[in-house]
Structure formats: C-alpha cells, structure tokens
Write a protein that holds these residues in place. Structure first.
Motif, PDB file in Angstrom:
ATOM      1  N   SER A 227       0.829  -1.194   0.000  1.00 37.19           N
ATOM      2  CA  SER A 227       0.000   0.000   0.000  1.00 37.19           C
ATOM      3  C   SER A 227       0.873   1.258   0.000  1.00 37.19           C
ATOM      4  CB  SER A 227      -0.909  -0.030   1.235  1.00 37.19           C
ATOM      5  OG  SER A 227      -1.443   1.240   1.482  1.00 37.19           O
ATOM      6  N   ARG A 231       1.173   4.061  -2.891  1.00 38.04           N
ATOM      7  CA  ARG A 231       0.710   5.425  -2.593  1.00 38.04           C
ATOM      8  C   ARG A 231       1.844   6.429  -2.738  1.00 38.04           C
ATOM      9  NH1 ARG A 231      -0.608   9.622  -2.761  1.00 38.04           N
ATOM     10  NH2 ARG A 231      -2.069  10.903  -1.523  1.00 38.04           N
ATOM     11  N   LEU A 282      -2.097  -6.006  -4.179  1.00 42.92           N
ATOM     12  CA  LEU A 282      -3.097  -5.565  -3.202  1.00 42.92           C
ATOM     13  C   LEU A 282      -4.514  -5.832  -3.732  1.00 42.92           C
ATOM     14  CD1 LEU A 282      -3.190  -4.119  -0.473  1.00 42.92           C
ATOM     15  CD2 LEU A 282      -3.049  -1.927  -1.676  1.00 42.92           C
ATOM     16  N   GLY A 283      -4.723  -5.501  -4.997  1.00 45.16           N
ATOM     17  CA  GLY A 283      -6.035  -5.698  -5.618  1.00 45.16           C
ATOM     18  C   GLY A 283      -6.426  -7.177  -5.617  1.00 45.16           C
ATOM     19  N   ILE A 286      -7.499  -8.327  -2.196  1.00 48.01           N
ATOM     20  CA  ILE A 286      -8.844  -7.844  -1.847  1.00 48.01           C
ATOM     21  C   ILE A 286      -9.913  -8.657  -2.568  1.00 48.01           C
ATOM     22  CG2 ILE A 286     -10.416  -5.884  -2.159  1.00 48.01           C
ATOM     23  CD1 ILE A 286      -8.033  -4.096  -1.355  1.00 48.01           C
ATOM     24  N   LEU A 287      -9.659  -8.970  -3.835  1.00 48.73           N
ATOM     25  CA  LEU A 287     -10.650  -9.758  -4.572  1.00 48.73           C
ATOM     26  C   LEU A 287     -10.769 -11.165  -4.009  1.00 48.73           C
ATOM     27  CD1 LEU A 287      -9.845  -8.322  -8.060  1.00 48.73           C
ATOM     28  CD2 LEU A 287     -12.061  -8.189  -6.900  1.00 48.73           C
ATOM     29  N   ALA A 291     -16.073  -8.745  -1.364  1.00 46.41           N
ATOM     30  CA  ALA A 291     -16.702  -7.468  -1.016  1.00 46.41           C
ATOM     31  C   ALA A 291     -17.144  -7.400   0.448  1.00 46.41           C
ATOM     32  CB  ALA A 291     -17.910  -7.219  -1.929  1.00 46.41           C
ATOM     33  N   VAL A 294     -14.072  -6.731   2.649  1.00 49.94           N
ATOM     34  CA  VAL A 294     -13.061  -5.758   2.244  1.00 49.94           C
ATOM     35  C   VAL A 294     -12.776  -4.739   3.344  1.00 49.94           C
ATOM     36  CG1 VAL A 294     -14.720  -4.272   1.015  1.00 49.94           C
ATOM     37  CG2 VAL A 294     -12.323  -4.162   0.418  1.00 49.94           C
ATOM     38  N   TRP A 295     -13.804  -4.350   4.061  1.00 52.72           N
ATOM     39  CA  TRP A 295     -13.587  -3.387   5.154  1.00 52.72           C
ATOM     40  C   TRP A 295     -12.750  -4.016   6.274  1.00 52.72           C
ATOM     41  CZ3 TRP A 295     -12.979   1.344   6.301  1.00 52.72           C
ATOM     42  CH2 TRP A 295     -13.048   1.783   7.629  1.00 52.72           C
ATOM     43  N   LEU A 298      -9.216  -3.959   5.164  1.00 57.20           N
ATOM     44  CA  LEU A 298      -8.581  -2.637   5.210  1.00 57.20           C
ATOM     45  C   LEU A 298      -8.282  -2.200   6.643  1.00 57.20           C
ATOM     46  CD1 LEU A 298     -10.734  -0.789   2.517  1.00 57.20           C
ATOM     47  CD2 LEU A 298      -8.367  -1.548   2.273  1.00 57.20           C
TER      48      LEU A 298
ATOM     49  N   GLU B  82     -16.269   4.791  12.265  1.00 57.93           N
ATOM     50  CA  GLU B  82     -15.853   4.251  10.965  1.00 57.93           C
ATOM     51  C   GLU B  82     -16.618   2.976  10.623  1.00 57.93           C
ATOM     52  OE1 GLU B  82     -11.719   3.261  10.531  1.00 57.93           O
ATOM     53  OE2 GLU B  82     -11.684   1.861  12.220  1.00 57.93           O
ATOM     54  N   GLU B  83     -16.991   2.201  11.647  1.00 51.31           N
ATOM     55  CA  GLU B  83     -17.784   1.008  11.365  1.00 51.31           C
ATOM     56  C   GLU B  83     -19.167   1.386  10.821  1.00 51.31           C
ATOM     57  OE1 GLU B  83     -17.099  -2.228  11.278  1.00 51.31           O
ATOM     58  OE2 GLU B  83     -15.010  -1.869  11.816  1.00 51.31           O
ATOM     59  N   ALA B  86     -18.643   2.705   7.189  1.00 48.74           N
ATOM     60  CA  ALA B  86     -18.244   1.662   6.242  1.00 48.74           C
ATOM     61  C   ALA B  86     -19.424   0.744   5.927  1.00 48.74           C
ATOM     62  CB  ALA B  86     -17.074   0.861   6.804  1.00 48.74           C
ATOM     63  N   LEU B 257     -14.623   8.458   3.509  1.00 48.34           N
ATOM     64  CA  LEU B 257     -15.407   7.232   3.299  1.00 48.34           C
ATOM     65  C   LEU B 257     -16.747   7.469   2.595  1.00 48.34           C
ATOM     66  CD1 LEU B 257     -14.892   5.164   6.600  1.00 48.34           C
ATOM     67  CD2 LEU B 257     -13.926   4.714   4.329  1.00 48.34           C
ATOM     68  N   PHE B 260     -17.511   5.041  -0.032  1.00 45.98           N
ATOM     69  CA  PHE B 260     -17.003   3.684   0.236  1.00 45.98           C
ATOM     70  C   PHE B 260     -17.894   2.567  -0.288  1.00 45.98           C
ATOM     71  CE2 PHE B 260     -16.203  -0.041   2.999  1.00 45.98           C
ATOM     72  CZ  PHE B 260     -14.888  -0.252   2.646  1.00 45.98           C
ATOM     73  N   PHE B 263     -17.057   1.525  -3.705  1.00 53.93           N
ATOM     74  CA  PHE B 263     -15.887   0.648  -3.720  1.00 53.93           C
ATOM     75  C   PHE B 263     -16.288  -0.798  -3.409  1.00 53.93           C
ATOM     76  CE2 PHE B 263     -12.125  -1.090  -1.345  1.00 53.93           C
ATOM     77  CZ  PHE B 263     -11.259  -1.156  -2.421  1.00 53.93           C
ATOM     78  N   VAL B 264     -17.107  -0.969  -2.371  1.00 47.56           N
ATOM     79  CA  VAL B 264     -17.543  -2.314  -1.979  1.00 47.56           C
ATOM     80  C   VAL B 264     -18.302  -2.990  -3.123  1.00 47.56           C
ATOM     81  CG1 VAL B 264     -19.017  -3.632  -0.396  1.00 47.56           C
ATOM     82  CG2 VAL B 264     -17.619  -1.751   0.473  1.00 47.56           C
ATOM     83  N   VAL B 267     -15.962  -4.019  -5.894  1.00 48.07           N
ATOM     84  CA  VAL B 267     -15.234  -5.252  -5.565  1.00 48.07           C
ATOM     85  C   VAL B 267     -16.147  -6.455  -5.772  1.00 48.07           C
ATOM     86  CG1 VAL B 267     -14.158  -6.560  -3.688  1.00 48.07           C
ATOM     87  CG2 VAL B 267     -13.637  -4.129  -3.964  1.00 48.07           C
ATOM     88  N   ILE B 282      -8.614  -1.356  -7.895  1.00 45.31           N
ATOM     89  CA  ILE B 282      -8.950  -1.765  -6.531  1.00 45.31           C
ATOM     90  C   ILE B 282      -7.730  -1.603  -5.620  1.00 45.31           C
ATOM     91  CG2 ILE B 282      -9.553  -3.777  -5.101  1.00 45.31           C
ATOM     92  CD1 ILE B 282     -11.429  -4.590  -7.497  1.00 45.31           C
ATOM     93  N   ALA B 286      -7.490   1.120  -2.590  1.00 42.53           N
ATOM     94  CA  ALA B 286      -7.183   0.582  -1.256  1.00 42.53           C
ATOM     95  C   ALA B 286      -5.962   1.279  -0.665  1.00 42.53           C
ATOM     96  CB  ALA B 286      -6.952  -0.928  -1.335  1.00 42.53           C
ATOM     97  N   HIS B 288      -5.027   4.241  -1.090  1.00 41.00           N
ATOM     98  CA  HIS B 288      -5.440   5.561  -0.606  1.00 41.00           C
ATOM     99  C   HIS B 288      -6.236   5.462   0.692  1.00 41.00           C
ATOM    100  CE1 HIS B 288      -4.342   8.520  -3.781  1.00 41.00           C
ATOM    101  NE2 HIS B 288      -4.161   7.414  -4.469  1.00 41.00           N
ATOM    102  N   ILE B 289      -7.165   4.509   0.739  1.00 39.18           N
ATOM    103  CA  ILE B 289      -7.991   4.382   1.953  1.00 39.18           C
ATOM    104  C   ILE B 289      -7.109   4.031   3.158  1.00 39.18           C
ATOM    105  CG2 ILE B 289      -9.857   3.082   3.075  1.00 39.18           C
ATOM    106  CD1 ILE B 289     -11.057   2.680   0.231  1.00 39.18           C
ATOM    107  N   ILE B 290      -6.198   3.079   2.942  1.00 39.52           N
ATOM    108  CA  ILE B 290      -5.313   2.664   4.045  1.00 39.52           C
ATOM    109  C   ILE B 290      -4.505   3.860   4.552  1.00 39.52           C
ATOM    110  CG2 ILE B 290      -3.243   1.293   4.584  1.00 39.52           C
ATOM    111  CD1 ILE B 290      -4.407  -0.919   2.742  1.00 39.52           C
TER     112      ILE B 290
END
Lengths: 302, 379
Positions: A227, A231, A282-283, A286-287, A291, A294-295, A298, B82-83, B86, B257, B260, B263-264, B267, B282, B286, B288-290
């Motif tokens: 990551s 970035r 990373l992608g 996640i896949l 879905a 995914v949270w 992260l 955040e929960e 998200a 978020l 978000f 994004f979900v 995916v 993806i 990710a 960026h979010i991290i």
C-alpha cells in the motif's frame, strides 16, 4: 535511542553529503569520506542484532539518507547486513541490476544467491545512481526472509518519503525567496494552493511509510508495504511536477540541487515494484477476500 | 516533518478494537429491512436507528457521565464511527449533534445548557442543525448579517440562514449571529445562540438539491426571541467558538469514506476473475484508503492527547474529500455498462450526484488549502 542515532547521522550527512558530493558521485567518484565516516560511526550495522538496534532504526536511517540524497546504497547495505551479516559492502540486486555493484564486495540476489566473485557492466538509473549489471557463475545459497522483496520495497518507500521532505523544504524556501510582480511567490494564492497539495502528498507519503515500518513483525507487513509503495509512488510524480513548476527554469538547471531529489523520486518509484506491481498484488488480495470482507481487510480486523 | 505539520505514529488501542465486532453485529441487527446502504454521513436519516445507537451508549460516547455520556476514549468513538460509515448505516439524524453541537456546548456552554441538551443528544433523540452560512455569506463566515438585538432578558434575532441540513426535521439549531455592528475587527461582535426550530418567528423552507433530495434548508428568523440562557459562551466570542467548532471534526473517517459503498459494490462486481485494469484500480483505491485512515487515526491520537492539530486535520479533510470525489470517476471507467437497477450503478450514480458537496461542506477545498498554507507559514 533512535532519536540519538538520527541526530548523529544527520550531523554526519550534513557534513559529508553536500550537493557537490552528490554531483561527483554521479560522474563516478565513490564518496570515500562519507562512507568512512558512516562506517566509523558503526551506522552500517544499524538494525543488526549485535548493534543493539532494531530494523526499525535502520529504516529510520534510510529515510534520512533519502532526505540527503546519500550517494551510497544505504538500504542495500543495511538490509543485507541485517539478513546475512556484514562483510564489507553488500549490495542487493533487482533482476540482474545491482546498485553500486562496482564497489560491492558481495551481491545478494532476492532468490538467495549470494555472490562474491562477479564481473559487472556499468549502468545508471535516471538519477545517475550506479545500477550495474552483475555477471556471475557461482554463488552460495543463503536463506532470506520470505518478505525480502517487501523489505527492499520498504527501503525505497522510506527513501522516497525522505526525499519528498527535502523537496518540500526546498520548494517552500524558493517560493518565499523568489520575488515576482513585487512580492514573494509564496504570497500568490495559486502558488499557496500548489504548495498545500505538495505538503499533503508529502505528509501522506510520510504517514504511509511510517505505518509500513510500524507493521514490521505483524501479519500485515506485506500489505502495508505494498500500500505504501503504491501510494508513495503515486505521490512522487505529483510532488516532482509541482516542485519543478514552482522552481521555474531555475529548478531545471543542473546547478540547482532540486533535481538531485526529483530524479531520485523518478528512479526509486520504479525500483522494487512500481505502483502497478504493488496495486496488482493488493487488488488481488482484496478480490480474494471479497466485497463483504473488504472493510475488515482494510482495517486489519479480518 | 515540520512544526505544525506532523503525523505521529498511532494505532488504535486493543480496547478500542475490541468494540469493532460488537458494532458490526449491532448494525446488521438494526439496519431497517431493505435499507439502501450509503457511506455518506449526510444520507440516511433514521430516528429509530439513532435511538438504538444511543441506547448502546454510542452517541456522545466520550462525554462525561453526568450528561449521559459514556466517558469512552476518542479511539473507541473512532471505531464506532468508521464502522457505521463503512457499513453504510443511517447516521445523519444525530450526526451534527454528536460531532459538533454537543462538543461545542461541552466546551463553551453553561452547566444548565449541558444538562438541558446533552442527555437528549446522547439518547439519539435530539437533533441539531448548523446555522452558519447565509445568502451572502458562505466561506466568508465573518460577513454574516443575521442580527441579534439585545432586549430585556435576551435577544431578538432577524435574518436568514442557508444550507442548514435537516433543519426541517431537527429540533434545534446553533446559529452564528451578529450581536454588535461590524467594526474595525470583523471577527468581533459575533455570537452563537441556541434556536428552537419549532419556535415562533422561525420559518424553515427545504431546498431541493441536484439529487432531488430535501436535505438542506433556508431558515428565516422574524423577530425570533432568544433568552439570555440560550446564548452559547460569551456574547461577542462567536468567531473563536465557531472556528474551534469547525476544527473539531475535520479529519474523521467521514472525510474519506463517503463513496465507500461504491468501492464495496465494485469489488463485488469485479470478483476474483477481474481484468487487470479493475485489479489495479482496486489496489490503488485501497492504498489511498489505508493511508488516509492512518493519517486520520494519527489526528485522533493528537486530539486524545489534548493537542490542536488544526493544520493536519485540514490536510486530511482536503486529501480525503478529493479522494472520495475521485473514486466514482475512476470506477466508472473500468466497470461495464450496467442496468439501471444494478446495485453498483445505483450506488455510483447516487454518489456522483452528492459528490459536488464533498469538497464544499465543512470548509471548501480552497479554504482548506488556505488553512494548510497558513500552517506552512505562507500567510
């Protein structure tokens, strides 16, 4: 402890790693005085068990080396000494290309090949740093950590973050000293907004690199490094672009030191996996988790 | 990195992490049947969800117990927040009261005001609107013209507030008013007053936004009487109070978020056999979010330590808003043409329609860049 080491190192770099030393290294002069001072201070052993320091300390030093554009393979030396023990200068190859292969006593390959007898074909990267092709016929196989490639990628990531801090400093300084239309560049709103973006990308890179260092010895190390490399690599282009734009023609000259850092960003973002490489890994991860997870992925709470 | 711009290492403590699974279970249990998830804090208004959340002690959760709070840490609140975002849970009803109005009263309000208003917020029953912007005052907040004129026992308010989210269904507003005529110092003579939105002399007119929603409002005061008890803080100190209020919550997870759920769903649609462009995107999103999350947690840690990371917070908001705005623009280019009822298309279109507000609400991108420039010593 780490602060003390970094203070010492910073003094050493500011004395021995000037713009002239970087220039001379680029045309082939090995920075003897800098390397001797570095070794005498024992900094080449930073991170190894016998030095009583941690690998985190070593990465902190790599950031500082990036900030000073140190013309030595610092990440290669520190990471190889940590992994296989110290014996002169050990560099680490990426593919067949070894940073400073010309002065190395040993070359370590990510597959575990450790080479002491080799010949080289000289080459350089876009920053003028030696990237020599190594030719060898025999090697010893050593065991490396499974995430050795990520360790090297983190080395480049923290180096970039250090170079970015320097670029931000140089750009802020230039913008406040250069006058046009009767006032400093830094007083123009358009310039201020670009500087704000530059600072934002620099801060994001710093935090990303730090978080990857903090994840050492956790199951998330590889993810954090990937990551961060992705970035920070993305930020590198933006940062170099804005810094050069604000410096105008002055920053396009060889004389001004800005290029010693922007060219390093352009070189380092490609080395040990550019954005595409790490994003793909990373992608795919996640896949695999999907879905609904995914949270959790992260937030490292899978 | 610089003085005034440093993101210190920070991780959420285990005690805060321990809340995570409980929050996740709660959300799945409480989400209304068929609820369309949305990670934008401004979307999704559900008093029943808010009061269930209040019952768990997850509103005003850092506040003192005597006001109904749970005296939890900023980190614990971070996890809950955040929960919720998200998962795309409906949080807009209590959002402003929890994040802005309550903390403002804790800092500047009288004991009587705290006792009167905070317990209702904590229960998830009292909702607040922001009364800052006006027809002629947006980013230039010091130019507000709503007047408060002192009379016996209080103030009479006349003027118009604009863009007040949910004023048509909330009970209260905290309004920034001019209590003295503008003088040399344009930041002087401003005050904050508590307004009963159902009170006499207050008329609320919803304004339809580009997504077709009635979220924000015009609020007109005609000789509205505010008793002295309802002035927050010192009369005349409004500028300092309002800027500190804006600073509280610039860098929370709601600043990156909002998109978000897109994004979900992306995916979900992409699946394991994705083409390289989708995998790359993806991974990029990710990364960026991290990173944004780690910056945001770092600011939360500074807040927990009692520091005032104003520049860092502005920087996280600015980066985060740009990111959440860019997300649907990037996703649309690598997704196939989908039918109009597909969850990804619905989420994407809804986010696109709300995205213009991301870089405006709570301080525009341009204002934030100015704040950052000041932090860099350029102003």
């Amino acid at each position: 402890m780490q602060n003390l080491i970094l203070e010492t190192t910073e003094k050493l770099f500011s004395k021995h790693c000037t713009s002239t030393v970087r220039d001379e290294a680029e045309v082939g002069a090995f920075p003897e005085a800098l390397w001797n001072a570095f070794q005498d201070a024992g900094l080449h052993l930073l991170g190894t068990a016998e030095s009583g320091t941690s690998i985190q300390d070593a990465y902190a030093l790599m950031r500082l080396a990036g900030r000073y554009g140190v013309p030595l393979p610092i990440p290669e030396i520190l990471i190889s000494n940590y992994c296989v023990g110290e014996a002169g200068i050990t560099t680490v190859a990426e593919g067949a290309e070894a940073p400073w292969g010309r002065v190395a006593d040993r070359v370590l390959f990510p597959n575990g090949d450790l080479v002491t007898s080799f010949s080289i074909q000289k080459g350089t990267n876009i920053a003028g740093e030696p990237r020599d092709t190594v030719i060898y016929s025999s090697s010893k196989l050593v065991e490396l950590p499974s995430d050795f490639d990520a360790m090297m990628a983190l080395g480049r990531t923290v180096s970039m973050s250090g170079a970015m801090e320097r670029i931000l400093e140089l750009t802020l300084q230039y913008a406040s000293e250069r006058n046009q239309f009767g006032r400093a560049l830094s007083k123009f709103q358009a310039i201020q907004h670009n500087l704000a973006v530059l600072a934002g990308e620099t801060a994001a890179s710093q935090r990303g690199a730090d978080a990857a260092i903090e994840s050492i010895d956790t199951p998330w190390f590889r993810i954090q490094v990937g990551s961060a490399k992705a970035r920070v690599g993305e930020a590198a282009g933006t940062i170099a672009e804005i810094a050069h734009q604000i410096h105008g023609a002055m920053g396009f000259t060889h004389e001004h030191e800005l290029h010693q850092f922007t060219r390093r960003l352009w070189a380092w973002r490609e080395e040990h996996g550019n954005e595409s490489v790490w994003r793909a890994e990373l992608g795919r991860r996640i896949l695999e988790v999907g879905a609904d997870q995914v949270w959790a992925f992260l937030t490292r709470s899978l | 990195m610089f003085e005034g711009l440093s993101f210190e290492p920070a991780e959420l403590p285990l005690k805060a992490e321990a809340l995570r699974s409980e929050v996740r279970e709660f959300i799945e249990l409480q989400l209304p049947e068929g609820y369309e998830r949305n990670s934008d804090f401004n979307e999704g208004h559900s008093p029943s969800f808010s009061s269930a959340l209040g019952e768990k002690g997850w509103i005003g959760m850092t506040w003192p117990k005597k006001y109904g709070g749970a005296e939890r840490t900023f980190f614990e609140r971070y996890v809950v927040t955040e929960e919720l975002l998200a998962a795309g849970a409906p949080v807009s009803a209590h959002w402003i009261a929890d994040r802005q109005s309550g903390p403002l009263m804790l800092k500047y309000g009288t004991e009587a005001q705290r006792m009167k208003y905070l317990p209702g917020i904590v229960r998830g029953e009292s909702y607040f609107s922001i009364g800052m912007s006006e027809p002629d005052s947006g980013s230039d907040l010091a130019s507000v013209r709503t007047r408060a004129t002192e009379v016996g026992g209080g103030w009479v308010v006349n003027g118009t507030k604009l863009w007040s989210t949910d004023a048509h269904r909330n009970q209260y507003m905290i309004a920034l008013v001019r209590s003295e005529p503008p003088g040399q110092n344009r930041h002087a003579g401003l005050s904050q007053v508590l307004v009963d939105l159902k009170g006499e002399g207050v008329s609320v007119r919803p304004i339809v936004n580009i997504a077709g929603d009635e979220d924000f409002n015009e609020v007109v005061f005609t000789d509205y009487f505010v008793s002295s008890d309802e002035v927050i803080g010192e009369p005349g100190n409004g500028w300092d109070q309002v800027t500190s209020e804006l600073g509280y919550e610039r860098s929370g997870p709601e600043r990156f978020l909002s998109a978000f759920r897109v994004f979900v769903e992306f995916v979900r649609l992409a699946g394991p056999q994705s083409d390289p462009a989708a995998v790359d995107l993806i991974g990029r999103l990710a990364s960026h979010i991290i990173t944004l999350r780690q910056m945001s947690i770092s600011v939360a840690a500074m807040l927990q330590d009692g520091k005032n990371p104003a520049t860092e917070a502005a920087l996280v908001k600015s980066l985060g808003n740009d990111f959440e705005k860019q997300l649907p623009e990037l996703v649309r280019l690598v997704m196939p043409r989908l039918e109009s009822t597909h969850p990804l298309r619905l989420a994407l279109e809804k986010t696109l329609l709300h995205a213009p507000s991301f870089t405006i609400r709570g301080g525009t991108r341009e204002i934030l860049r100015g704040v950052i420039a000041r932090g860099l010593g350029l102003r």
